[in-house]
Design a protein around this motif. Sequence first.
Motif, PDB file in Angstrom:
ATOM      1  N   HIS A   1       0.854  -1.191   0.000  1.00 53.23           N
ATOM      2  CA  HIS A   1       0.000   0.000   0.000  1.00 53.23           C
ATOM      3  C   HIS A   1       0.893   1.245   0.000  1.00 53.23           C
ATOM      4  CE1 HIS A   1      -3.936   1.946   1.682  1.00 53.23           C
ATOM      5  NE2 HIS A   1      -3.807   2.068   0.381  1.00 53.23           N
ATOM      6  N   LEU A   2       1.494   1.514  -1.139  1.00 52.72           N
ATOM      7  CA  LEU A   2       2.474   2.595  -1.254  1.00 52.72           C
ATOM      8  C   LEU A   2       1.796   3.953  -1.350  1.00 52.72           C
ATOM      9  CD1 LEU A   2       4.853   0.954  -3.883  1.00 52.72           C
ATOM     10  CD2 LEU A   2       5.148   0.997  -1.406  1.00 52.72           C
ATOM     11  N   LEU A   3       2.466   4.952  -0.815  1.00 52.32           N
ATOM     12  CA  LEU A   3       2.023   6.345  -0.953  1.00 52.32           C
ATOM     13  C   LEU A   3       2.913   7.020  -1.990  1.00 52.32           C
ATOM     14  CD1 LEU A   3       0.131   8.594   0.286  1.00 52.32           C
ATOM     15  CD2 LEU A   3       2.140   9.270   1.611  1.00 52.32           C
ATOM     16  N   PHE A   4       2.301   7.569  -3.038  1.00 56.93           N
ATOM     17  CA  PHE A   4       3.045   8.200  -4.138  1.00 56.93           C
ATOM     18  C   PHE A   4       2.975   9.721  -4.002  1.00 56.93           C
ATOM     19  CE2 PHE A   4       2.161   4.020  -5.697  1.00 56.93           C
ATOM     20  CZ  PHE A   4       3.186   3.700  -6.588  1.00 56.93           C
ATOM     21  N   ASP A   5       4.093  10.331  -3.638  1.00 55.10           N
ATOM     22  CA  ASP A   5       4.178  11.796  -3.561  1.00 55.10           C
ATOM     23  C   ASP A   5       4.892  12.303  -4.808  1.00 55.10           C
ATOM     24  OD1 ASP A   5       4.596  14.463  -3.056  1.00 55.10           O
ATOM     25  OD2 ASP A   5       5.991  14.154  -1.385  1.00 55.10           O
ATOM     26  N   GLN A   6       4.112  12.843  -5.756  1.00 53.20           N
ATOM     27  CA  GLN A   6       4.687  13.422  -6.965  1.00 53.20           C
ATOM     28  C   GLN A   6       4.696  14.948  -6.906  1.00 53.20           C
ATOM     29  OE1 GLN A   6       3.629  11.281 -10.767  1.00 53.20           O
ATOM     30  NE2 GLN A   6       2.031  10.357  -9.483  1.00 53.20           N
ATOM     31  N   LYS A   7       4.419  15.492  -5.720  1.00 47.63           N
ATOM     32  CA  LYS A   7       4.386  16.943  -5.565  1.00 47.63           C
ATOM     33  C   LYS A   7       5.787  17.517  -5.359  1.00 47.63           C
ATOM     34  CE  LYS A   7      -0.100  16.571  -3.163  1.00 47.63           C
ATOM     35  NZ  LYS A   7      -0.994  17.143  -4.181  1.00 47.63           N
ATOM     36  N   HIS A   8       6.731  16.670  -4.976  1.00 49.81           N
ATOM     37  CA  HIS A   8       8.073  17.148  -4.679  1.00 49.81           C
ATOM     38  C   HIS A   8       9.080  16.522  -5.633  1.00 49.81           C
ATOM     39  CE1 HIS A   8       5.826  17.742  -0.883  1.00 49.81           C
ATOM     40  NE2 HIS A   8       6.570  18.824  -0.784  1.00 49.81           N
ATOM     41  N   THR A   9      10.237  17.186  -5.734  1.00 53.99           N
ATOM     42  CA  THR A   9      11.294  16.708  -6.608  1.00 53.99           C
ATOM     43  C   THR A   9      12.567  16.520  -5.777  1.00 53.99           C
ATOM     44  OG1 THR A   9      10.364  17.910  -8.479  1.00 53.99           O
ATOM     45  CG2 THR A   9      12.626  17.161  -8.680  1.00 53.99           C
ATOM     46  N   PRO A  10      13.119  15.310  -5.782  1.00 52.58           N
ATOM     47  CA  PRO A  10      12.604  14.111  -6.448  1.00 52.58           C
ATOM     48  C   PRO A  10      11.312  13.613  -5.797  1.00 52.58           C
ATOM     49  CG  PRO A  10      14.452  13.545  -5.031  1.00 52.58           C
ATOM     50  CD  PRO A  10      14.378  15.042  -5.036  1.00 52.58           C
ATOM     51  N   ASN A  11      10.542  12.822  -6.574  1.00 54.31           N
ATOM     52  CA  ASN A  11       9.324  12.219  -6.033  1.00 54.31           C
ATOM     53  C   ASN A  11       9.674  11.281  -4.879  1.00 54.31           C
ATOM     54  OD1 ASN A  11       7.771  11.771  -9.324  1.00 54.31           O
ATOM     55  ND2 ASN A  11       8.051  13.597  -8.084  1.00 54.31           N
ATOM     56  N   ILE A  12       8.660  11.018  -4.037  1.00 54.95           N
ATOM     57  CA  ILE A  12       8.848  10.114  -2.898  1.00 54.95           C
ATOM     58  C   ILE A  12       7.777   9.033  -2.954  1.00 54.95           C
ATOM     59  CG2 ILE A  12       8.922   9.913  -0.380  1.00 54.95           C
ATOM     60  CD1 ILE A  12       9.549  12.952  -0.330  1.00 54.95           C
ATOM     61  N   VAL A  13       8.193   7.791  -2.845  1.00 59.89           N
ATOM     62  CA  VAL A  13       7.260   6.677  -2.715  1.00 59.89           C
ATOM     63  C   VAL A  13       7.556   6.000  -1.378  1.00 59.89           C
ATOM     64  CG1 VAL A  13       6.465   4.479  -3.644  1.00 59.89           C
ATOM     65  CG2 VAL A  13       7.066   6.342  -5.200  1.00 59.89           C
ATOM     66  N   TRP A  14       6.561   5.951  -0.519  1.00 59.71           N
ATOM     67  CA  TRP A  14       6.761   5.478   0.861  1.00 59.71           C
ATOM     68  C   TRP A  14       5.904   4.251   1.128  1.00 59.71           C
ATOM     69  CZ3 TRP A  14       3.299   7.437   5.226  1.00 59.71           C
ATOM     70  CH2 TRP A  14       3.662   6.855   6.450  1.00 59.71           C
ATOM     71  N   CYS A  15       6.516   3.256   1.749  1.00 60.10           N
ATOM     72  CA  CYS A  15       5.772   2.074   2.195  1.00 60.10           C
ATOM     73  C   CYS A  15       5.608   2.151   3.712  1.00 60.10           C
ATOM     74  CB  CYS A  15       6.499   0.791   1.815  1.00 60.10           C
ATOM     75  SG  CYS A  15       5.576  -0.696   2.321  1.00 60.10           S
ATOM     76  N   PRO A  16       4.402   2.440   4.212  1.00 63.36           N
ATOM     77  CA  PRO A  16       4.195   2.532   5.655  1.00 63.36           C
ATOM     78  C   PRO A  16       4.247   1.153   6.319  1.00 63.36           C
ATOM     79  CG  PRO A  16       2.430   3.635   4.420  1.00 63.36           C
ATOM     80  CD  PRO A  16       3.197   2.786   3.457  1.00 63.36           C
ATOM     81  N   ASN A  17       4.818   1.114   7.521  1.00 62.02           N
ATOM     82  CA  ASN A  17       4.810  -0.083   8.352  1.00 62.02           C
ATOM     83  C   ASN A  17       4.117   0.243   9.668  1.00 62.02           C
ATOM     84  OD1 ASN A  17       6.313  -2.397   7.128  1.00 62.02           O
ATOM     85  ND2 ASN A  17       7.910  -0.852   6.924  1.00 62.02           N
ATOM     86  N   TYR A  18       3.161  -0.583  10.049  1.00 57.85           N
ATOM     87  CA  TYR A  18       2.496  -0.383  11.330  1.00 57.85           C
ATOM     88  C   TYR A  18       3.526  -0.361  12.456  1.00 57.85           C
ATOM     89  CZ  TYR A  18      -2.110  -1.365   9.276  1.00 57.85           C
ATOM     90  OH  TYR A  18      -3.263  -1.322   8.532  1.00 57.85           O
ATOM     91  N   LYS A  19       3.282   0.514  13.420  1.00 62.65           N
ATOM     92  CA  LYS A  19       4.094   0.639  14.621  1.00 62.65           C
ATOM     93  C   LYS A  19       5.519   1.082  14.340  1.00 62.65           C
ATOM     94  CE  LYS A  19       2.156   0.631  17.352  1.00 62.65           C
ATOM     95  NZ  LYS A  19       1.288   1.837  17.526  1.00 62.65           N
ATOM     96  N   VAL A  20       5.710   1.793  13.251  1.00 60.54           N
ATOM     97  CA  VAL A  20       7.013   2.400  12.961  1.00 60.54           C
ATOM     98  C   VAL A  20       6.760   3.817  12.461  1.00 60.54           C
ATOM     99  CG1 VAL A  20       9.272   2.095  11.893  1.00 60.54           C
ATOM    100  CG2 VAL A  20       7.815   0.105  12.242  1.00 60.54           C
ATOM    101  N   ALA A  21       6.210   4.651  13.331  1.00 59.91           N
ATOM    102  CA  ALA A  21       5.969   6.059  13.005  1.00 59.91           C
ATOM    103  C   ALA A  21       5.057   6.247  11.811  1.00 59.91           C
ATOM    104  CB  ALA A  21       7.294   6.789  12.772  1.00 59.91           C
ATOM    105  N   SER A  22       4.197   5.273  11.531  1.00 61.75           N
ATOM    106  CA  SER A  22       3.335   5.404  10.355  1.00 61.75           C
ATOM    107  C   SER A  22       2.335   6.551  10.517  1.00 61.75           C
ATOM    108  CB  SER A  22       2.604   4.096  10.081  1.00 61.75           C
ATOM    109  OG  SER A  22       1.842   3.686  11.200  1.00 61.75           O
TER     110      SER A  22
END
Length: 440
Positions: free
Chosen positions: A170-191
């Motif tokens: 369940h990736l989060l795609f941030d294309q608003k910033h350069t470079p783009n950021i794609v983040w994979c959240p993990n429960y119980k790790v500052a998600s």
Amino acid sequence: MRCLYERCSRAVVPILLLLFPLCYLLTRDGGGGGGDGQQLTLVLTESEVNSILAAKNATLASFVSSTTTTRKPKTLDFVVIKNKVYRKSEVSKEEWKRLREKDGIKKVGDKWPPRLELSDAADLFRIDLSGFPPEEREFLEARREVMARRARQIRIQCKAHPKQTPISSHLLFDQKHTPNIVWCPNYKVASTTWMVKFLKLAHFNDDNPAIPEVPDAEKNLLKYSPKYGARHGVVYDLYPTPASAKEKVEVLKRSIRLIIVRHPFTRVLSAYRDKMIKEHPLPPKFKFRELQKKIIEQYRPKNSNNTSPFPTFPEFVQHIIDLTTGFTTTKEWRQKVRCWTPYWAQCGVCTTDYNLVMKLETMTEDERFLVTLANLTELKKSGGEWRHLQNVSSATAAPLYYRQLTTSQMLDLHRSYKKDFDLFNYTIDDYLPLAKDAHH
């Protein structure tokens, strides 16, 4: 043998057509049909002969047509996509592409999830740092080497486990910033903390008139609270996932691929404190309260003096050990475990080529690296803003809880999460001496 038909009606023509092969078998030399070599004569009228020939020609034409169609099927001028019929001549090339993407039809090679070759964070070294001030450039260069070492550790460990298959996270795609950021959240790790940070980056609730005018610190808590719409689903709405598999792959390849981890033992403890010792743990759909009762029923002796309605930490750990011993696949972990699924099973660590591995133990430096590199201006003043840590952190509380475990339990728990320990270079050296039987 003589067969004589003197004025047959047209009704017998089909029968005569069937007789031709039989007559052939009966009259051929040495025929297998037992023929005696006698001549067989059919006497027909002219009209009957013409009828037979016409029927024969029609049958031959039908046969030729069917065999031709089989070998060279006609190209249809329409296509069916999910029970909808479209004429090809009426659909432009751009519209045809849109229909394919809308209905999830992939071209050959548009595979999701993809398998990215592990590259030791090579993408970070392609980013030009010459435009940063000298102090920031020096910090970025030094921290980039740390990220390369972490990525190299992942590659080495994944090489020892070559059968990992790509998984859809369940990736989060941030294309608003350069470079783009794609983040994979993990429960119980500052998600939750990072969900709030992405809301802040999107200026969520900045102009919401429903939020009362209170001091800034209190207002920030209200802005990013569920009461005013700050939920995980909203974050994904603000940062929409690319529509097609091809677009997702393209964005993933060009982005900072972010994963945040922590020591697996402190993560297990964090899950225990958040899900096992609350009367109404969230989210309700995961039914943690029912799991609490099940653990107590299974692991607490009937004659125990413990009357707590919540599982003890050793009871919870033993539940994890017994449930997960022997798990080897992503499917097993994802189907049977909630909130404490290993990183490798949650985020496809061996197939996604994460080039930015942030650790809670070094979050100050790691966050500064990301904020500076991607110019996340809104986060430069956020500092140590952490959700769920209203009391002492799980890392600080770990000795108190892990002293309740035996050495055997620690080793078994370590075995369940061994891949995570190896991938991210964690050890249990500081925990084993804490075991309640360590000095016996």
